[in-house]
Design a protein around this motif. Structure first.
Motif, PDB file in Angstrom:
ATOM      1  N   UNK A  71     -90.903  71.131  27.027  1.00  0.00           N
ATOM      2  CA  UNK A  71     -89.503  71.140  26.604  1.00  0.00           C
ATOM      3  C   UNK A  71     -89.208  69.856  25.833  1.00  0.00           C
ATOM      4  N   UNK A  72     -88.385  69.941  24.804  1.00  0.00           N
ATOM      5  CA  UNK A  72     -88.067  68.746  24.024  1.00  0.00           C
ATOM      6  C   UNK A  72     -87.289  67.716  24.837  1.00  0.00           C
ATOM      7  N   UNK A  73     -87.541  66.458  24.550  1.00  0.00           N
ATOM      8  CA  UNK A  73     -86.843  65.375  25.245  1.00  0.00           C
ATOM      9  C   UNK A  73     -85.376  65.370  24.842  1.00  0.00           C
ATOM     10  N   UNK A  74     -85.132  65.520  23.546  1.00  0.00           N
ATOM     11  CA  UNK A  74     -83.764  65.567  23.022  1.00  0.00           C
ATOM     12  C   UNK A  74     -83.475  67.008  22.622  1.00  0.00           C
ATOM     13  N   UNK A  75     -82.523  67.595  23.266  1.00  0.00           N
ATOM     14  CA  UNK A  75     -82.146  68.973  22.969  1.00  0.00           C
ATOM     15  C   UNK A  75     -81.255  68.992  21.732  1.00  0.00           C
ATOM     16  N   UNK A  76     -81.757  69.587  20.647  1.00  0.00           N
ATOM     17  CA  UNK A  76     -80.997  69.657  19.397  1.00  0.00           C
ATOM     18  C   UNK A  76     -80.092  70.874  19.411  1.00  0.00           C
ATOM     19  N   UNK A  77     -78.909  70.754  18.808  1.00  0.00           N
ATOM     20  CA  UNK A  77     -78.043  71.937  18.710  1.00  0.00           C
ATOM     21  C   UNK A  77     -78.703  72.987  17.821  1.00  0.00           C
ATOM     22  N   UNK A  78     -78.601  74.223  18.217  1.00  0.00           N
ATOM     23  CA  UNK A  78     -79.255  75.301  17.484  1.00  0.00           C
ATOM     24  C   UNK A  78     -78.394  75.726  16.305  1.00  0.00           C
TER      25      UNK A  78
END
Length: 80
Positions: free
Chosen positions: A61-68
């Motif tokens: 899972x990404x460390x920084x969750x980017x807005x989709x």
């Protein structure tokens, strides 16, 4: 020899996904490579890179969750 087109073709259903929850369905998709993954593998997908696909398949899972940003296109594709 002339070949004719078979009009009685029935697709093979490997798994019945009608009873799966969304989480179960996503987990099942991660087990293999589907048609929607090919563009990412080839490096021509505008939505995901091959690295993103690889990380998704192995469960990173990404460390920084980017807005989709492309959620509309993904939802439309999912419903199709």
């Amino acid at each position: 020899m002339k070949q004719t087109l078979r009009m009685d073709y029935e697709p093979e259903q490997v798994v019945d996904i009608s009873t799966l929850t969304r989480e179960q369905w996503l987990a099942f998709r991660r087990l293999g490579i589907g048609g929607s993954d090919v563009a990412a593998i080839m490096g021509i997908s505008p939505f995901v890179t091959s690295r993103d696909l690889y990380y998704d398949k192995i469960g990173v899972t990404p460390v920084i969750e980017e807005p989709e940003a492309n959620w509309v296109a993904k939802e439309f594709g999912h419903r199709l």
